[in-house]
Design an enzyme around this catalytic site. Structure first.
Site, PDB file in Angstrom:
ATOM      1  N   ASP A   1       4.364  -0.503   2.415  1.00 19.94           N
ATOM      2  CA  ASP A   1       5.496   0.303   1.973  1.00 19.94           C
ATOM      3  C   ASP A   1       5.376   1.772   2.396  1.00 19.94           C
ATOM      4  O   ASP A   1       6.345   2.386   2.839  1.00 19.94           O
ATOM      5  CB  ASP A   1       5.562   0.181   0.442  1.00 19.94           C
TER       6      ASP A   1
ATOM      7  N   ASP B   1      -2.739  -8.024   0.721  1.00 16.09           N
ATOM      8  CA  ASP B   1      -2.403  -8.094  -0.709  1.00 16.09           C
ATOM      9  C   ASP B   1      -1.246  -9.058  -0.992  1.00 16.09           C
ATOM     10  O   ASP B   1      -1.053  -9.466  -2.138  1.00 16.09           O
ATOM     11  CB  ASP B   1      -2.019  -6.703  -1.234  1.00 16.09           C
TER      12      ASP B   1
ATOM     13  N   GLY C   1      -6.465  -6.325  -3.569  1.00 12.58           N
ATOM     14  CA  GLY C   1      -5.097  -6.786  -3.806  1.00 12.58           C
ATOM     15  C   GLY C   1      -4.240  -5.752  -4.500  1.00 12.58           C
ATOM     16  O   GLY C   1      -3.094  -6.029  -4.841  1.00 12.58           O
TER      17      GLY C   1
HETATM   18  O1  F6P Z   1      -3.573  -2.477   0.690  1.00 11.51           O
HETATM   19  C1  F6P Z   1      -4.605  -3.049   1.370  1.00 11.51           C
HETATM   20  C2  F6P Z   1      -5.923  -2.734   0.739  1.00 11.51           C
HETATM   21  O2  F6P Z   1      -6.854  -3.440   1.499  1.00 11.51           O
HETATM   22  C3  F6P Z   1      -6.015  -3.019  -0.764  1.00 11.51           C
HETATM   23  O3  F6P Z   1      -6.240  -4.372  -1.028  1.00 11.51           O
HETATM   24  C4  F6P Z   1      -7.142  -2.112  -1.172  1.00 11.51           C
HETATM   25  O4  F6P Z   1      -7.090  -1.723  -2.533  1.00 11.51           O
HETATM   26  C5  F6P Z   1      -6.934  -0.910  -0.304  1.00 11.51           C
HETATM   27  O5  F6P Z   1      -6.249  -1.354   0.842  1.00 11.51           O
HETATM   28  C6  F6P Z   1      -8.211  -0.216   0.082  1.00 11.51           C
HETATM   29  O6  F6P Z   1      -7.886   0.854   0.892  1.00 11.51           O
HETATM   30  P1  F6P Z   1      -8.862   1.906   1.556  1.00 11.51           P
HETATM   31  O7  F6P Z   1      -9.036   1.465   2.977  1.00 11.51           O
HETATM   32  O8  F6P Z   1      -8.126   3.186   1.485  1.00 11.51           O
HETATM   33  O9  F6P Z   1     -10.160   1.879   0.804  1.00 11.51           O
END
Ligand code: F6P
Length: 419
Positions: free
Chosen positions: A104, A130, A175
């Site tokens: 999004d 997710d 997720g």
């Molecule tokens: O939205 C995808 C995701 O992999 C989520 O499941 C997770 O909470 C987040 O991204 C982790 O993001 P980052 O790479 O910023 O740690």
């Protein structure tokens, strides 16, 4: 000559390279020029990298995990300067069309750009492990099925390990605020329990309640002669925690979009420590080990389902733009292009896309619950069973019911499998 650019934003997901490849090949076939914007929207800011993409670079990348263009969570709408700067780059590079790959936040950034750069056509290919974007029906977001496939193998291996070493594993699956990945993995692998944030229906939950849910499962399994197991906890349960309990994790870091960095919270560790302490207090020695599932799934090579899905998304995205389309999420319905206008999935006030959550009333969720070893109302109505469970932890039947019955008090009637 028409110039199309591709950018990926947000967390990685298996299949992003397949979309990049499909967009590039389809656009080159039309005689267009293709640009790759590197490092998410940071590539449009000063010092950013933008380079042409050619056939040889992308011909076989649908097999590859990772993202040849890299990604970032750079938020264009965070400052008007960033947005203006990015718009300037788009104009200077003569970009006519933009394919965004992301969630999004990335789609929102694209709309902001299109609002600023007159005539810019945009289409968004929705990715996320997710599975939480509101695509019609049960259409998964790309990347989810590969992530679930690998996560299921991991949990399968953990189930074997738990059995061999007589312990419990608490796997915390990524997720965000939705429990799809955790549930999909737990259900496919046959984990003893899965806890998803949707269960709490917006109410704030205490850490002690989450621990009690896991503890009750472990006791039920002990009473059935199985003193080991694996439970999958959706990371989003942490966001449902009572603010005081969330504060016990220390300063919770947030990303550029203000989302809590759930991956950096030691939720599983905290749970395991609590569970070991609770069992110890009841005179039972039990080992609980935590593990995070998520980062290692995101850049994995896609399974054929995601490869094919992503190639179709990419090629249909180009076709959509070629026929004058814009401002839509590329979606497929029975293999046919079915783009969804942004306006249909966005909240008119916040401008944010609705999040698809696990439907606790669905047959799929009921089936998942039936196979779990969670404590159920029917267990507490069975005196012999309560007696066996209470004995395992040195409690009287009354004390057992008093301690755990609150966990199942709100369970709907249709979760009573024996009825
Ligand atoms: O939205 C995808 C995701 O992999 C989520 O499941 C997770 O909470 C987040 O991204 C982790 O993001 P980052 O790479 O910023 O740690």
């Amino acid at each position: 000559m028409t110039r199309i650019a591709i950018v990926a934003g947000g967390g990685p997901a298996p299949g992003i390279n397949a979309v990049i490849g499909a967009v590039t090949l389809s656009a080159l076939d039309k005689g267009w020029e293709v640009l790759g914007i590197y490092d998410g929207y940071a590539g449009l800011l000063p010092g950013g990298r933008i380079e042409p993409l050619v056939r040889e670079q992308v011909r076989t990348i649908h097999f590859q995990g990772g993202i040849i263009l890299n990604t970032s969570r750079t938020n264009l709408s965070r400052s008007p300067e960033n947005l203006e700067q990015a718009a300037k780059t788009v104009r200077e590079q003569n970009i006519d069309m933009l394919v965004t790959i992301g969630g999004d936040d990335t789609a929102f950034g694209a709309s902001e750009l299109a609002r600023t750069v007159e005539g810019l056509q945009i289409v968004h290919c929705p990715k996320t492990i997710d599975n939480d974007l509101p695509l019609p029906g049960d259409t998964p977001t790309f990347g989810y099925n590969t992530a679930r496939h690998i996560g299921t193998k991991q949990v399968h291996a953990l189930i074997e390990d738990a059995s061999a070493t007589n312990r419990w594993y608490i796997a915390v699956a990524m997720g965000r605020t939705a429990g799809h990945l955790a549930l999909g993995i737990a259900n496919a692998a046959g984990a003893a329990a899965c806890i998803v944030p949707e269960e709490f229906d917006g109410r704030k939950v205490k850490l002690s309640e989450v621990a009690d849910l896991l503890e009750a499962t472990a006791i039920k399994e002990m009473a059935a002669g199985k003193p080991f197991g694996v439970a999958v906890l959706a990371e989003g349960v942490a966001e449902a925690l009572d603010p005081d309990d969330l504060a016990s994790f220390g300063d919770v870091p947030r990303d550029d979009f203000g989302h809590v960095r759930l991956g950096e919270i030691d939720f599983g560790r905290m749970m395991c420590q609590r569970l070991e302490a609770n069992f110890k207090a009841m005179g039972v020695k039990k080992r609980f080990v935590d593990l995070k599932i998520g980062y290692e799934l995101r850049c994995a090579a896609p399974i054929p389902f995601d490869m094919e899905y992503c190639r179709m998304l990419g090629s249909n995205a180009v076709q959509f733009l070629a026929t004058g389309g814009s401002h839509a999420i590329m979606n497929l319905a029975n293999g046919e292009p079915a783009p969804i206008p942004f306006s249909e999935v966005r909240d008119p006030v916040s401008g944010r896309t609705a999040v698809r959550r696990v439907d606790l009333d669905s047959g799929a969720y009921r089936t998942a619950r039936r196979f779990m070893r969670r404590l159920e109302r029917a267990d507490l109505a069975d005196d012999a069973k309560v007696g066996r469970m209470a004995t395992e932890v040195g409690l009287s039947a009354d004390a057992f019911r008093e301690r755990y019955s609150y966990l199942v008090a709100g369970d709907p009637e249709h979760w009573d499998w024996r009825a």
